[in-house]
Write a protein that holds these residues in place. Structure first.
Motif, PDB file in Angstrom:
ATOM      1  N   HIS A   3      -5.028  -4.342   1.981  1.00  0.00           N
ATOM      2  CA  HIS A   3      -4.736  -4.953   0.689  1.00  0.00           C
ATOM      3  C   HIS A   3      -4.831  -6.465   0.871  1.00  0.00           C
ATOM      4  O   HIS A   3      -4.082  -7.042   1.662  1.00  0.00           O
ATOM      5  N   GLU A  26       6.632  -3.269  -0.023  1.00  0.00           N
ATOM      6  CA  GLU A  26       6.162  -3.687  -1.344  1.00  0.00           C
ATOM      7  C   GLU A  26       7.193  -4.618  -1.987  1.00  0.00           C
ATOM      8  O   GLU A  26       8.384  -4.330  -1.992  1.00  0.00           O
ATOM      9  N   GLU A  45       1.884  -6.232  -2.635  1.00  0.00           N
ATOM     10  CA  GLU A  45       1.898  -5.115  -3.583  1.00  0.00           C
ATOM     11  C   GLU A  45       1.904  -3.760  -2.884  1.00  0.00           C
ATOM     12  O   GLU A  45       1.842  -2.728  -3.547  1.00  0.00           O
ATOM     13  N   SER A  46       1.980  -3.780  -1.542  1.00  0.00           N
ATOM     14  CA  SER A  46       1.996  -2.504  -0.815  1.00  0.00           C
ATOM     15  C   SER A  46       2.770  -2.658   0.483  1.00  0.00           C
ATOM     16  O   SER A  46       2.936  -3.764   0.991  1.00  0.00           O
ATOM     17  N   ASP A  47       3.228  -1.544   1.015  1.00  0.00           N
ATOM     18  CA  ASP A  47       3.864  -1.531   2.328  1.00  0.00           C
ATOM     19  C   ASP A  47       2.780  -1.678   3.387  1.00  0.00           C
ATOM     20  O   ASP A  47       1.645  -1.236   3.195  1.00  0.00           O
TER      21      ASP A  47
END
Length: 71
Positions: A3, A26, A45-47
């Protein structure tokens, strides 16, 4: 899956909060930007793990510049 985090505006990198290799969840803050006397946190926006940090404090980013990559 990687990401990429990109700048949404022209700004100064005020503070780098996260470091390469750090595990992020996140919503965690990666850097804090400053534009027009406002501080803007840039969140993931993500782990994942921060595999690339493309900025340092004091840098100026343009809109769409790469800030970091989280995998």
């Amino acid at each position: 899956m990687a990401h990429e985090i990109h700048a949404e505006m022209v700004a100064n990198v005020l503070t780098v909060v996260a470091h390469e290799g750090q595990t992020l969840a996140e919503g965690d803050t990666v850097v804090i930007l400053e534009s027009m006397k406002m501080e803007i946190p840039v969140l993931t926006e993500s782990d994942g793990r921060l595999t690339k940090l493309a900025v340092k404090a004091g840098d100026v980013v343009q809109e769409h510049d790469l800030i970091a990559v989280v995998e």
